[in-house]
Structure formats: C-alpha cells, structure tokens
Design a protein around this motif. Structure first.
Motif, short mmCIF file in Angstrom:
data_model
loop_
_atom_site.label_atom_id
_atom_site.label_comp_id
_atom_site.label_asym_id
_atom_site.label_seq_id
_atom_site.Cartn_x
_atom_site.Cartn_y
_atom_site.Cartn_z
N HIS A 6 0.80 -1.13 0.10
CA HIS A 6 0.01 0.09 -0.06
C HIS A 6 0.95 1.22 0.07
O HIS A 6 0.64 1.96 0.52
N ARG A 7 1.88 1.33 -0.79
CA ARG A 7 2.86 2.35 -0.97
C ARG A 7 3.36 2.80 0.34
O ARG A 7 3.64 4.02 0.43
N GLY A 8 3.69 1.88 1.21
CA GLY A 8 4.25 2.46 2.44
C GLY A 8 3.22 2.66 3.64
O GLY A 8 3.77 3.11 4.86
N ALA A 9 2.04 2.69 3.35
CA ALA A 9 0.92 3.20 4.04
C ALA A 9 0.85 2.25 5.37
O ALA A 9 0.46 1.14 5.23
N LYS A 10 1.12 2.74 6.79
CA LYS A 10 0.55 2.28 7.88
C LYS A 10 -0.54 1.96 8.26
O LYS A 10 -1.40 2.49 7.47
N PHE A 11 -0.92 0.96 8.91
CA PHE A 11 -2.27 0.58 9.39
C PHE A 11 -2.27 0.82 10.95
O PHE A 11 -1.49 0.13 11.75
N THR A 37 0.11 -8.20 9.75
CA THR A 37 -0.23 -9.31 10.70
C THR A 37 -1.76 -9.62 10.63
O THR A 37 -2.54 -9.07 10.06
N GLU A 38 -1.78 -10.50 11.78
CA GLU A 38 -3.16 -11.06 12.02
C GLU A 38 -3.23 -10.94 13.56
O GLU A 38 -2.37 -11.38 14.35
N PHE A 39 -4.39 -10.13 14.18
CA PHE A 39 -4.50 -10.12 15.64
C PHE A 39 -5.87 -9.76 15.99
O PHE A 39 -6.97 -9.38 15.04
N THR A 69 -4.70 -9.41 21.16
CA THR A 69 -3.88 -10.84 20.94
C THR A 69 -3.22 -10.59 19.70
O THR A 69 -4.04 -10.66 18.67
N LEU A 70 -1.98 -11.13 19.61
CA LEU A 70 -1.38 -11.23 18.26
C LEU A 70 -1.34 -12.82 17.85
O LEU A 70 -0.68 -13.60 18.76
N VAL A 71 -1.86 -13.04 16.80
CA VAL A 71 -2.01 -14.39 16.22
C VAL A 71 -0.68 -14.57 15.27
O VAL A 71 -0.05 -15.55 15.61
N GLU A 72 -0.47 -13.63 14.29
CA GLU A 72 0.67 -13.73 13.42
C GLU A 72 1.32 -12.40 13.23
O GLU A 72 0.72 -11.45 13.12
N GLY A 73 2.62 -12.28 12.95
CA GLY A 73 3.21 -11.05 12.71
C GLY A 73 3.89 -10.07 13.70
O GLY A 73 4.40 -10.85 14.82
N GLN A 74 3.55 -8.86 13.85
CA GLN A 74 3.89 -8.16 14.93
C GLN A 74 3.18 -6.85 15.07
O GLN A 74 2.82 -6.23 13.95
N VAL A 75 2.87 -6.39 16.04
CA VAL A 75 2.16 -5.26 16.25
C VAL A 75 2.87 -4.39 17.68
O VAL A 75 3.70 -4.89 18.40
N LEU A 76 2.53 -3.17 17.75
CA LEU A 76 3.17 -2.41 18.49
C LEU A 76 1.88 -1.57 19.39
O LEU A 76 1.11 -1.06 18.70
N PHE A 83 5.95 -3.87 21.98
CA PHE A 83 5.97 -4.77 20.71
C PHE A 83 5.28 -6.16 21.23
O PHE A 83 5.48 -6.50 22.33
N LEU A 84 4.39 -6.95 20.61
CA LEU A 84 3.89 -8.22 20.74
C LEU A 84 4.32 -9.23 19.85
O LEU A 84 4.58 -8.84 18.73
N ALA A 85 4.78 -10.33 20.41
CA ALA A 85 5.10 -11.47 19.39
C ALA A 85 3.98 -12.36 19.32
O ALA A 85 3.09 -12.34 20.00
N PRO A 86 3.98 -13.12 18.45
CA PRO A 86 2.82 -14.13 18.21
C PRO A 86 2.46 -14.91 19.33
O PRO A 86 3.55 -15.06 20.35
#
Length: 134
Positions: free
Chosen positions: A33-38, A52-54, A68-75, A84-87
């Motif tokens: 997405h052209r570097g667009a954050k979510f 990711t999936e959360f 809850t983080l399922v996959e990937g990484q979130v802050l 930061f959360l880990a799966p």
C-alpha cells in the motif's frame, strides 16, 4: 462497532477506530500500500500494525482491553508506553489504573469466536453468560 473511512487515501496512514466490541484484523503489509501504515485506535490505546493478524477485545462494559497477536508483529501504545507483541502474546490494559500487562495465550482459544466456537475453559459462569449475551 468499527469506524473507518469510505476509502483510504493513497500512501497515507490507514486508520480505523474500534469504538467498542471485538474485531479480528488480517492486515496486508504496508509495502502493498505504498508504505502506508495501518493503525487501530480505541479510546485508550493505539495499535500500529506491521502486516499481521490480531484480535482486539474492547467492550464498553469491561475495564480491560485485550490485544492478542496471532501472527506477525504489532506495537501497542498507551499514553507514553509502547509494547511490541510477539505471536501468542496478549497485552492487557486495565483502564481503571492504566496498567498494561503481557501474557502468553493460546491464540486459537482467543479467536475461536471467528468460527462460531466459544472456549470457556477456566471461566466463571458470570464470564460465560456475558459472552453468550453478546
């Protein structure tokens, strides 16, 4: 209840607001997405997503917000703290005292509601009835 724009602007941050309730997100990477954050915001926190999936549970009648983080990484950010959360990690924000804790969880139980299945292991009858009433 989820609030989001009709369309996301080109290259700008893709942002949604979880007003209350529970939502599961499967987010494509910013590179697509052209570097667009979510970002997902709610009244007490902001979650920056890195492809990711959360799941976020933030009901009005509860004083805790669970991310809850399922996959990937979130802050996950709240006030001046970021984590930061880990799966398989879950942040628990207590909105009464602004404390944030981390726990390791079984993600399949945390997101089983997506398939119409509920997991009530080690839950009280009061907690079970609250979930069923929703």
């Amino acid at each position: 209840r989820l609030r989001y724009p009709v369309a996301f602007g080109d290259g700008g941050t893709r942002e949604v607001t979880l007003v209350h309730g529970e939502a599961y997100f499967d987010v494509s990477p910013a590179a697509m997405h052209r570097g667009a954050k979510f970002k997902v915001r709610n009244r007490f926190q902001e979650v920056e997503v890195l492809g990711t999936e959360f799941n976020i549970r933030a009901y009005r009648d509860e004083t805790q917000i669970y991310t809850t983080l399922v996959e990937g990484q979130v802050l996950v950010g709240h006030q001046h703290r970021k984590q930061f959360l880990a799966p398989a990690q879950q942040s628990i924000l207590d909105t009464r005292n602004n404390n944030m804790a981390l726990a390791t969880v079984d993600t399949s139980k945390e997101v089983s509601w997506k398939q119409g299945t509920f997991s009530f292991q080690d839950k009280t009858l009061k907690e079970i009835m609250k979930v069923l009433s929703r």
